[in-house]
Design an enzyme around this catalytic site. Structure first.
Site, PDB file in Angstrom:
ATOM      1  CG  ASN A   1      -1.812   1.200   1.318  1.00 17.37           C
ATOM      2  OD1 ASN A   1      -2.428   1.581   0.327  1.00 17.37           O
ATOM      3  ND2 ASN A   1      -1.918   1.825   2.484  1.00 17.37           N
TER       4      ASN A   1
ATOM      5  CG  HIS B   1      -0.901   6.243   4.686  1.00 20.98           C
ATOM      6  ND1 HIS B   1      -2.288   6.255   4.674  1.00 20.98           N
ATOM      7  CD2 HIS B   1      -0.523   7.095   5.668  1.00 20.98           C
ATOM      8  CE1 HIS B   1      -2.714   7.080   5.614  1.00 20.98           C
ATOM      9  NE2 HIS B   1      -1.671   7.599   6.236  1.00 20.98           N
TER      10      HIS B   1
ATOM     11  CB  SER C   1       4.896   5.187   4.329  1.00 18.45           C
ATOM     12  OG  SER C   1       5.251   6.226   5.217  1.00 18.45           O
TER      13      SER C   1
ATOM     14  CG  ASP D   1      -3.412   3.675   6.793  1.00 17.50           C
ATOM     15  OD1 ASP D   1      -3.415   3.154   5.660  1.00 17.50           O
ATOM     16  OD2 ASP D   1      -4.209   4.576   7.109  1.00 17.50           O
TER      17      ASP D   1
HETATM   18  C1  GAR Z   1      -2.859   8.974  -2.764  1.00 22.12           C
HETATM   19  O1  GAR Z   1      -2.411  10.177  -2.170  1.00 22.12           O
HETATM   20  C2  GAR Z   1      -2.645   7.809  -1.830  1.00 22.12           C
HETATM   21  O2  GAR Z   1      -1.473   7.911  -1.068  1.00 22.12           O
HETATM   22  C3  GAR Z   1      -3.868   7.930  -0.938  1.00 22.12           C
HETATM   23  O3  GAR Z   1      -4.910   8.243  -1.826  1.00 22.12           O
HETATM   24  C4  GAR Z   1      -4.381   8.987  -2.929  1.00 22.12           C
HETATM   25  C5  GAR Z   1      -4.818   8.310  -4.191  1.00 22.12           C
HETATM   26  O4  GAR Z   1      -4.496   9.085  -5.309  1.00 22.12           O
HETATM   27  N1  GAR Z   1      -4.107   6.710  -0.232  1.00 22.12           N
HETATM   28  C6  GAR Z   1      -4.579   6.662   1.012  1.00 22.12           C
HETATM   29  O5  GAR Z   1      -4.887   7.647   1.661  1.00 22.12           O
HETATM   30  C7  GAR Z   1      -4.713   5.247   1.587  1.00 22.12           C
HETATM   31  N2  GAR Z   1      -4.855   5.281   3.004  1.00 22.12           N
HETATM   32  P1  GAR Z   1      -4.380   8.435  -6.755  1.00 22.12           P
HETATM   33  O6  GAR Z   1      -5.701   7.710  -7.008  1.00 22.12           O
HETATM   34  O7  GAR Z   1      -4.217   9.597  -7.676  1.00 22.12           O
HETATM   35  O8  GAR Z   1      -3.218   7.502  -6.771  1.00 22.12           O
END
Ligand code: GAR
Length: 218
Positions: free
Chosen positions: A108, A110, A137, A146
């Site tokens: 994942n 985060h 991360s 997470d």
């Molecule tokens: C990203 O910033 C990712 O790190 C976050 O969602 C966004 C997705 O953007 N993920 C989380 O918060 C998971 N806990 P994307 O669809 O443009 O990759």
């Protein structure tokens, strides 16, 4: 042989696009075999299809239980031959059973320097806490949200005048650089879980320069 890798998304898929781009490079150790979304309307599905990648929409609202949804998801992942699964903005909590099934194969990203700021609204909370450095991360997924062995992290400064959008954009840029590197470490076998920490084989001694924020403090 490149490791067959699936990407799970829920939305715009910018991290997914960074992984798809990286995987096109000759010698990249992961091959993206499937992009699946729990939301049929996820913009990332169209981007993946534009890259010629197989896509699946597995609408979680069509299933009675989380387990039923995940059984359908695992069936698609296994049909595609996925050996690794990357969560890239996949906004669905996973059951312990799914996490156990994919243990040490499920990754994942985060948008914080874990273990700080688990959960949602990471950038607003980083701003509220007044931290001077934040980041992102990439980690192996464990049952607790997470959490899990950290594969790689990238740090960015929090700048005076940042609002949530400015900080999110700076971290997202770092995410797009970090995720392809972290997946390459795992897919090539250079990053391995040993005693719930990730050991990384470095090719050469790393060149460390501290990130000091604000720079005038250095
Ligand atoms: C990203 O910033 C990712 O790190 C976050 O969602 C966004 C997705 O953007 N993920 C989380 O918060 C998971 N806990 P994307 O669809 O443009 O990759």
């Amino acid at each position: 042989m490149a490791r067959k890798t699936a990407i799970l998304i829920s939305g715009r898929g910018s991290n997914m696009a960074a992984l798809l781009d990286a995987a096109k490079a000759p010698g990249y150790p992961a091959e993206i075999v499937l992009v699946a979304s729990n939301r049929p309307g996820a913009a990332g599905l169209g981007i993946a299809a534009g890259h010629g990648i197989s896509t699946r929409a597995i609408d979680h609202t069509a299933y009675e239980t989380r387990e039923d949804f995940e059984t359908a998801l695992t069936a698609e992942l296994e049909k595609a031959g996925a050996e690794l699964v990357c969560l890239a903005g996949f906004m669905r909590l996973l059951t312990d059973g799914f996490v156990k099934h994919w243990r040490d194969k499920l990754i994942n990203i985060h948008p914080s320097l874990l273990p700080a700021f688990k959960g949602m609204d990471t950038h607003a909370r980083a701003l509220a806490a007044g931290v001077k450095i934040t980041g992102c991360s990439v980690h192996f997924v464990r049952e607790e949200m997470d959490s899990g062995p950290i594969i790689a992290q990238a740090a960015v400064p929090v700048l005076a005048g940042d609002d949530e959008a400015a900080l999110a954009a700076r971290v997202l840029d770092a995410e797009h650089a970090l995720y392809p590197m972290a997946l390459a470490l795992v897919a090539s076998g250079r990053a391995r879980v040993v005693g719930e920490k990730v050991m990384v084989e470095e090719n050469s001694p790393p060149d460390y320069r501290p990130l000091i924020s604000p720079p005038s403090a250095g």
